[in-house]
Design an enzyme around this catalytic site. Structure first.
Site, PDB file in Angstrom:
ATOM      1  N   TYR A  99      -0.963   8.432  -2.376  1.00  0.00           N
ATOM      2  CA  TYR A  99      -1.011   8.201  -3.821  1.00  0.00           C
ATOM      3  C   TYR A  99      -2.215   8.905  -4.445  1.00  0.00           C
ATOM      4  O   TYR A  99      -2.202   9.234  -5.629  1.00  0.00           O
ATOM      5  CB  TYR A  99      -1.167   6.700  -4.116  1.00  0.00           C
ATOM      6  CG  TYR A  99       0.075   5.843  -3.979  1.00  0.00           C
ATOM      7  CD1 TYR A  99       1.319   6.385  -3.650  1.00  0.00           C
ATOM      8  CD2 TYR A  99      -0.007   4.473  -4.205  1.00  0.00           C
ATOM      9  CE1 TYR A  99       2.437   5.565  -3.538  1.00  0.00           C
ATOM     10  CE2 TYR A  99       1.108   3.655  -4.105  1.00  0.00           C
ATOM     11  CZ  TYR A  99       2.327   4.204  -3.761  1.00  0.00           C
ATOM     12  OH  TYR A  99       3.429   3.385  -3.664  1.00  0.00           O
ATOM     13  N   GLY A 100      -3.275   9.072  -3.628  1.00  0.00           N
ATOM     14  CA  GLY A 100      -4.563   9.563  -4.145  1.00  0.00           C
ATOM     15  C   GLY A 100      -4.510  10.810  -5.006  1.00  0.00           C
ATOM     16  O   GLY A 100      -5.174  10.878  -6.031  1.00  0.00           O
TER      17      GLY A 100
ATOM     18  N   CYS B 131      -4.252  -1.344  -2.073  1.00  0.00           N
ATOM     19  CA  CYS B 131      -4.471   0.096  -2.201  1.00  0.00           C
ATOM     20  C   CYS B 131      -5.346   0.286  -3.437  1.00  0.00           C
ATOM     21  O   CYS B 131      -5.006  -0.241  -4.511  1.00  0.00           O
ATOM     22  CB  CYS B 131      -3.127   0.800  -2.374  1.00  0.00           C
ATOM     23  SG  CYS B 131      -3.255   2.540  -2.797  1.00  0.00           S
ATOM     24  N   ASN B 132      -6.445   0.987  -3.267  1.00  0.00           N
ATOM     25  CA  ASN B 132      -7.356   1.175  -4.405  1.00  0.00           C
ATOM     26  C   ASN B 132      -6.734   2.040  -5.493  1.00  0.00           C
ATOM     27  O   ASN B 132      -6.858   1.757  -6.675  1.00  0.00           O
ATOM     28  CB  ASN B 132      -8.662   1.807  -3.927  1.00  0.00           C
ATOM     29  CG  ASN B 132      -9.478   0.851  -3.091  1.00  0.00           C
ATOM     30  OD1 ASN B 132     -10.354   0.182  -3.581  1.00  0.00           O
ATOM     31  ND2 ASN B 132      -9.164   0.766  -1.807  1.00  0.00           N
TER      32      ASN B 132
ATOM     33  N   ASP C 287       0.872  -1.181   0.000  1.00  0.00           N
ATOM     34  CA  ASP C 287       0.000   0.000   0.000  1.00  0.00           C
ATOM     35  C   ASP C 287       0.907   1.229   0.000  1.00  0.00           C
ATOM     36  O   ASP C 287       2.123   1.124   0.206  1.00  0.00           O
ATOM     37  CB  ASP C 287      -0.881  -0.009   1.260  1.00  0.00           C
ATOM     38  CG  ASP C 287      -1.765   1.237   1.378  1.00  0.00           C
ATOM     39  OD1 ASP C 287      -2.430   1.596   0.387  1.00  0.00           O
ATOM     40  OD2 ASP C 287      -1.773   1.870   2.445  1.00  0.00           O
ATOM     41  N   SER C 288       0.271   2.398  -0.167  1.00  0.00           N
ATOM     42  CA  SER C 288       1.042   3.637  -0.086  1.00  0.00           C
ATOM     43  C   SER C 288       1.528   3.885   1.347  1.00  0.00           C
ATOM     44  O   SER C 288       2.424   4.692   1.551  1.00  0.00           O
ATOM     45  CB  SER C 288       0.168   4.801  -0.533  1.00  0.00           C
ATOM     46  OG  SER C 288      -1.001   4.855   0.259  1.00  0.00           O
TER      47      SER C 288
ATOM     48  N   GLU D 180      -5.305   9.439   9.662  1.00  0.00           N
ATOM     49  CA  GLU D 180      -3.992   9.554  10.295  1.00  0.00           C
ATOM     50  C   GLU D 180      -4.001  10.598  11.414  1.00  0.00           C
ATOM     51  O   GLU D 180      -3.396  10.395  12.458  1.00  0.00           O
ATOM     52  CB  GLU D 180      -2.948   9.822   9.223  1.00  0.00           C
ATOM     53  CG  GLU D 180      -3.002   8.671   8.247  1.00  0.00           C
ATOM     54  CD  GLU D 180      -1.831   8.529   7.327  1.00  0.00           C
ATOM     55  OE1 GLU D 180      -0.936   9.372   7.369  1.00  0.00           O
ATOM     56  OE2 GLU D 180      -1.831   7.553   6.554  1.00  0.00           O
TER      57      GLU D 180
ATOM     58  N   CYS E 149     -11.190   2.759  -0.448  1.00  0.00           N
ATOM     59  CA  CYS E 149      -9.851   3.158  -0.018  1.00  0.00           C
ATOM     60  C   CYS E 149      -9.541   2.321   1.214  1.00  0.00           C
ATOM     61  O   CYS E 149     -10.400   2.192   2.108  1.00  0.00           O
ATOM     62  CB  CYS E 149      -9.823   4.644   0.326  1.00  0.00           C
ATOM     63  SG  CYS E 149      -8.266   5.165   1.086  1.00  0.00           S
ATOM     64  N   THR E 150      -8.345   1.763   1.266  1.00  0.00           N
ATOM     65  CA  THR E 150      -8.048   0.825   2.358  1.00  0.00           C
ATOM     66  C   THR E 150      -7.840   1.530   3.704  1.00  0.00           C
ATOM     67  O   THR E 150      -7.764   0.873   4.734  1.00  0.00           O
ATOM     68  CB  THR E 150      -6.841  -0.063   2.009  1.00  0.00           C
ATOM     69  OG1 THR E 150      -5.747   0.778   1.605  1.00  0.00           O
ATOM     70  CG2 THR E 150      -7.175  -1.017   0.898  1.00  0.00           C
ATOM     71  N   HIS E 151      -7.775   2.863   3.706  1.00  0.00           N
ATOM     72  CA  HIS E 151      -7.758   3.587   4.982  1.00  0.00           C
ATOM     73  C   HIS E 151      -9.163   3.635   5.616  1.00  0.00           C
ATOM     74  O   HIS E 151      -9.299   3.787   6.823  1.00  0.00           O
ATOM     75  CB  HIS E 151      -7.346   5.055   4.775  1.00  0.00           C
ATOM     76  CG  HIS E 151      -5.870   5.312   4.770  1.00  0.00           C
ATOM     77  ND1 HIS E 151      -5.044   4.894   3.772  1.00  0.00           N
ATOM     78  CD2 HIS E 151      -5.078   5.973   5.657  1.00  0.00           C
ATOM     79  CE1 HIS E 151      -3.811   5.295   4.020  1.00  0.00           C
ATOM     80  NE2 HIS E 151      -3.805   5.951   5.172  1.00  0.00           N
TER      81      HIS E 151
HETATM   82  N1  DGL Z   1      -4.864   3.398   0.899  1.00  0.00           N
HETATM   83  C1  DGL Z   1      -4.968   4.149  -0.324  1.00  0.00           C
HETATM   84  C2  DGL Z   1      -6.091   3.600  -1.220  1.00  0.00           C
HETATM   85  O1  DGL Z   1      -6.689   2.552  -0.943  1.00  0.00           O
HETATM   86  C3  DGL Z   1      -5.255   5.602  -0.096  1.00  0.00           C
HETATM   87  C4  DGL Z   1      -4.178   6.410   0.509  1.00  0.00           C
HETATM   88  C5  DGL Z   1      -3.414   7.241  -0.511  1.00  0.00           C
HETATM   89  O2  DGL Z   1      -3.965   8.193  -1.068  1.00  0.00           O
HETATM   90  O3  DGL Z   1      -2.269   6.884  -0.717  1.00  0.00           O
HETATM   91  O4  DGL Z   1      -6.388   4.212  -2.230  1.00  0.00           O
END
Ligand code: DGL
Length: 301
Positions: free
Chosen positions: A52-53, A83-84, A20-21, A162, A211-213
């Protein structure tokens, strides 16, 4: 024939690579570890380049290639893009470039939503990269073209996840169990209402956390959406896909084995990755490698 059997047995011993990011993918790794407790995992968090978003899909696709190459060098038997944004940007490229199976989180989440919806009105929230890629809409409508998909980018949710962790002064043990007390607070509720009220007005009956967050915000999102909307996180469905892929290949580790977990991050100072990651994953992060961006760039194909 004997050789093939030996190869399959030795492949079963290899770890699963998950990346993931940052720490969001631990929500997926945690589910894999819970469904497949005998499987070893190498988790890679690209913390230095998180989030990454807001980045372009072509930039994120390069990161996907680099990290998948790093995990391949570590001899993983399967790669999970947890990570999506990275799935939207690089799943297809990674599947074409590497000889181990690569599983993303979008298709499993889309499938779960299609199975859950009754009204065939589905909402999706995610980062700007994920929502603008249109990957969820394609995936959901590829399974049922009669479903109407309503998407909304909710980029501030990543920083909220976060920030909430930093605000919480109590020791965090099981983060997933404590999310209601951490995230249900007025400032976060206001942001959540701004993002989610337009989706409520679309009368969706299912909402995908793209989003995995976001699974960390489950109680907050539920408090805004109400009990009539089913909330889908792709973690469980992704872990099931991992189990199926390994079972089909005869590469599931023996149930009597004890899993070993290793971690890697691009963070120069990994304290936060360790603190947040271990609170989400619910296991200590003590076997950690720091990987430099130079090292990753050399792995580009
Ligand atoms: N965990 C990332 C996802 O599932 C989002 C966090 C990011 O923007 O890097 O897209």
């Amino acid at each position: 024939m004997k050789n093939l059997v030996n190869q399959t047995i030795s492949k079963a011993k290899l770890p699963i690579g998950v990346f993931d990011s940052g720490v969001g993918g631990f929500t997926v790794a945690r589910e894999i570890a819970s469904q497949l407790p005998q499987e070893s995992i190498i988790y890679f968090g690209d913390t230095l380049r998180c989030p990454y978003g807001p980045r372009s899909l072509s930039e994120v696709a390069i990161y996907v290639e680099e990290i998948a190459a790093w995990l391949s060098r570590e001899q993983v038997k399967l790669i999970v893009i947890a990570c999506n944004s990275a799935t939207a940007a690089g799943l297809e490229i990674a599947q074409r470039s590497f000889d181990v199976p690569v599983i993303g989180v979008i298709e499993p989440g889309a499938r779960a939503a299609v199975q859950a919806t009754q009204s065939r009105r589905v909402g999706v929230i995610g980062t700007v990269a994920t929502i603008e890629s249109g990957a969820y809409t394609r995936s959901i409508r590829g399974l049922d073209a009669g479903i109407t998909v309503f998407s909304a980018a909710t980029p501030r949710f990543v920083e909220m996840v976060e920030q909430g962790l930093r605000l919480d002064r109590n020791p965090i043990e099981d983060l997933m169990a404590q999310t209601a007390s951490i995230y249900i607070r007025p400032a976060f509720q206001e942001i959540a209402r701004d993002y989610l009220n337009p989706l409520r007005r679309c009368h969706i009956d299912t909402l995908v956390l793209g989003c995995t967050h976001y699974p960390l915000l489950m109680p907050l999102i539920r408090s805004v959406m109400g009990s009539g909307v089913q909330i889908i996180s792709s973690a469980e469905e992704t872990a099931r896909d991992v189990a199926d892929a390994l079972r089909r290949r005869g590469q599931l580790e023996d149930a009597s084995e004890i899993a070993c977990y290793r971690f890697a991050t691009t963070a120069k100072e990994p304290q936060e990755f360790v603190a947040l990651g271990s609170a989400i994953f619910q296991r200590p992060i003590d076997n950690l490698t720091i990987v430099t961006l130079d090292e990753l760039a050399k792995l580009r194909r």
